[in-house]
Design an enzyme around this catalytic site. Structure first.
Site, short mmCIF file in Angstrom:
data_model
loop_
_atom_site.label_atom_id
_atom_site.label_comp_id
_atom_site.label_asym_id
_atom_site.label_seq_id
_atom_site.Cartn_x
_atom_site.Cartn_y
_atom_site.Cartn_z
CG ASP A 309 -2.45 -5.40 -5.95
OD1 ASP A 309 -3.19 -6.27 -5.45
OD2 ASP A 309 -1.85 -4.54 -5.26
CD GLU A 536 -5.32 -2.76 -0.45
OE1 GLU A 536 -5.52 -2.20 -1.54
OE2 GLU A 536 -5.37 -4.00 -0.31
#
Length: 650
Positions: A309, A536
């Site tokens: 990521d 997020e």
């Protein structure tokens, strides 16, 4: 003597042909007629360590200058959330940017094309004028894998319309706690539903050929894209729903709840898998050799590449980047094949003069990655076999998707961006995603569907006329936006206005007071409230209350008029305190640009059919609470959803 002369002539001809072939630089890896593994092996044996490390590197678009790509053999470039070549960039602008980057990659000694990736998590969501589909939680409510597959195909076309062949989607997380800020990226708390929704992968990539080997990546052609199953594994099960936190669960629990979607993704030929920031029982996933190498690559036979990521290896340590040398060793040794690398100091590029030539120097973070990884390989800290495994996997995906034969964007696909048929598909998805939680009675029957022809109707709430709010996070920018100028679409207010009878007076007031309400003669009201956009960690929320002034609007309007409340949110919210005041309640999730789908169902052109993909709790004190748990006591259970039939013309 004659036979000997003929033999000598044959040998001479053979040598001449061999020399000519070598002189013409015949390379098997450039020949599409050669078997896949022959091409991979031929290219791999030609590569230097620097070229291999370049292939393992993915850098941000802002850093991807011609010289950086060429001089460091960069294998991949990405757009982070909101990273675009220009505001409101056209498809042609995107393609021109990618063309220049690809020219740089092809100008290297071996001419290995770079692969450009982007987050396309509910349509091609970074791009102006793209179709924005409902976020995954809404698609989970549809219970319609065939629809989701069509959405995948449409998203692939819109990505290809901008020249992009690789998308960081789908998210196959199983959200077990709605306090998590990424819960809307999950199709459901139920792994079976998430499994079913992996049908988006053959939509994105194309249907894998029958009898294909399990685990082998597949992309059908120039109208498809390489997909990425993320975030491996357990990201939806962290403690208290805290993003990037620790998933505390037994191996049996991990394999039965969070792993099943990956089995299905791999069977469908997913090209890449992205590792999660989170930990499993205290071990960072980016450093988990057992789950990445032994399980994913070994037991599940995954043959695509594993990607980190954004700055994922940096976050192996706490604080991030505390020991980058160790993070590289731990991440690459765990089995990560491609590493997302960004600049320190806010994407700073250092320019310097060298031998009187002005050169753009490599981003610091990348140079550190390259130098440290080179040192570790040369000193046998990381074996060359691990590097070769990583590069082999990356090349396998690039060859499989036809990137060597077709490295450049196809201008003929530019008209696929925001195509009418895709918007109609999104509108259908909105209709099917709506979950009717309450439908009260009136003297004439049920509240919903609403009559199109009446006197005055009131539309209220902060989310009624706000395209950014109804799209949510990961729309144009990473965190999302407010307002109606971010992209092309239809707000819920606009949709209502275009649906009701021409003689019906639609009055909009975002936050009406009691005096305003009493001074009019409204037949009914539609209140549209909910969450503001987030993504997020910024979406982590321990309270899950409706943001102000939503509760006040519900109180003022629903205490005075027959009202329908439409909740725009990425997850269930606290609604019990207001439920008795509300006549009808609709969970609309984050529907995207096609708000007309909401009006289609409200006014009875289509019936309600959606089912809850997440348990709707009474209080956050109950969380986490999932279907099948002991003491399961929800406000609305998993799978709940009232239905209506299409109404006759009003």
């Amino acid at each position: 003597m004659m036979a000997s002369s003929r033999y000598s002539l044959f040998i001479l001809l053979f040598i001449c042909c061999w020399v000519l072939m070598e002189g013409s630089d015949y390379s098997k890896y450039k020949d599409p007629k050669q078997p896949l593994n022959v091409r991979i092996n031929d290219l791999l044996r030609r590569m230097t360590l620097a070229e291999k490390i370049g292939q393992m590197s993915q850098i941000e678009r802002k850093n991807a200058t011609y010289d950086v790509i060429k001089n460091y053999f960069i294998g991949s470039v990405l757009s982070g959330g909101g990273s675009v070549p220009a505001p409101n960039a056209s498809a042609e602008t995107w393609m021109n940017m990618i063309n220049e980057m690809q020219k740089a990659a092809l100008s290297t000694r071996l001419g290995i094309p770079m692969i450009y990736g982007i987050d396309a998590v509910h349509g091609h969501n970074n791009v102006y004028n793209a179709t924005i589909f409902p976020h995954n939680i809404g698609l989970g409510a549809t219970r319609d894998p065939a629809l989701v597959k069509k959405i995948g195909a449409a998203t692939a076309l819109e990505a290809r319309a901008t020249g992009i062949p690789y998308v960081f989607a789908p998210c196959v997380a199983v959200c077990r706690d709605p306090r998590w800020g990424r819960c809307y990226e999950s199709y459901s708390e139920d792994p079976k539903i998430v499994e079913e929704m992996t049908q988006i992968i053959p939509g994105l990539q194309g249907d894998i050929p029958e009898h294909s080997r399990k685990g082998v990546p597949f992309v059908a052609g120039k109208r498809n894209v390489a997909a990425c199953a993320k975030h491996y594994v357990g990201d939806g099960g962290t403690y208290m729903g805290i993003n990037e936190n620790n998933t505390i669960i037994s191996q049996h629990g991990l394999l039965s709840i969070h792993m099943p979607p990956y089995y299905h993704a791999i069977i469908k030929g997913v090209s890449t898998v992205m590792v999660s920031y989170s930990s499993w029982n205290g071990v960072k996933m980016h450093a988990n050799h057992y789950l990445v190498t032994d399980f994913l690559k070994g037991l599940l036979h995954f043959r695509g590449f594993v990607i980190s990521d954004w700055e994922g290896i940096d976050r192996i340590t706490s604080p991030p980047n505390a020991d980058y040398f160790y993070s590289i060793q731990a991440g690459i040794s765990a089995g990560i094949d491609m590493v997302g690398i960004t600049l320190l100091n806010d994407l700073f590029l250092k320019e310097t003069l060298l031998n009187d030539l002005k050169m753009v120097m490599i981003p610091y973070a990348f140079k550190e990655f390259k130098d440290d990884l080179t040192y570790q390989v040369q000193n046998n800290i990381i074996p060359m076999s691990r590097i070769d495994d990583a590069v082999r996997r990356i090349l396998r995906v690039k060859f499989t998707m036809g990137l060597f034969e077709h490295p450049f964007p196809d201008p003929s696909l530019a008209d696929q961006l925001g195509k009418k048929e895709h918007r109609e598909l999104a509108r259908e998805a909105v209709r099917k995603s709506l979950v009717l939680l309450k439908n009260g009675k009136t003297a004439d029957g049920l509240i919903l569907p609403l009559p199109k022809k009446t006197g005055q109707i009131l539309i209220a709430g902060s989310h009624a006329d706000n395209l950014g709010y109804q799209c949510g996070g990961w729309t144009i920018t990473w965190q999302g936006l407010s307002g109606n100028n971010l992209t092309t679409g239809t707000t819920i207010l606009n949709a209502i206005q275009s649906t009701v009878d021409a003689k019906t007076e639609v009055i909009y007031s975002e936050n009406p007071d009691s005096e305003f309400i009493s001074s009019n003669n409204f037949a009914y009201a539609i209140v549209v409230v909910g969450e503001h956009p987030y993504a997020e960690t910024n979406g982590d929320n321990l309270n899950l209350t409706i943001p102000d002034p939503g509760p006040k609007v519900i109180q003022n309007v629903c205490s005075s008029i027959k009202c329908v409340v439409i909740l725009i949110s990425g997850r269930p919210l606290v609604i019990e305190p207001y439920i008795n005041k509300i006549d009808a309640l609709v969970a609309a999730w984050l529907p995207g640009t096609e708000g007309q789908g909401v009006a289609d169902v409200l006014f009875g052109d289509y019936g309600f059919s959606g089912k809850l993909p997440q348990t709707w709790f009474k209080s956050v004190d109950q969380l986490p609470m999932n279907v099948g748990d002991p003491h399961y006591d929800p406000l609305f259970p998993f799978g709940f959803g009232l239905t209506t039939k299409p109404a006759n013309a009003n």
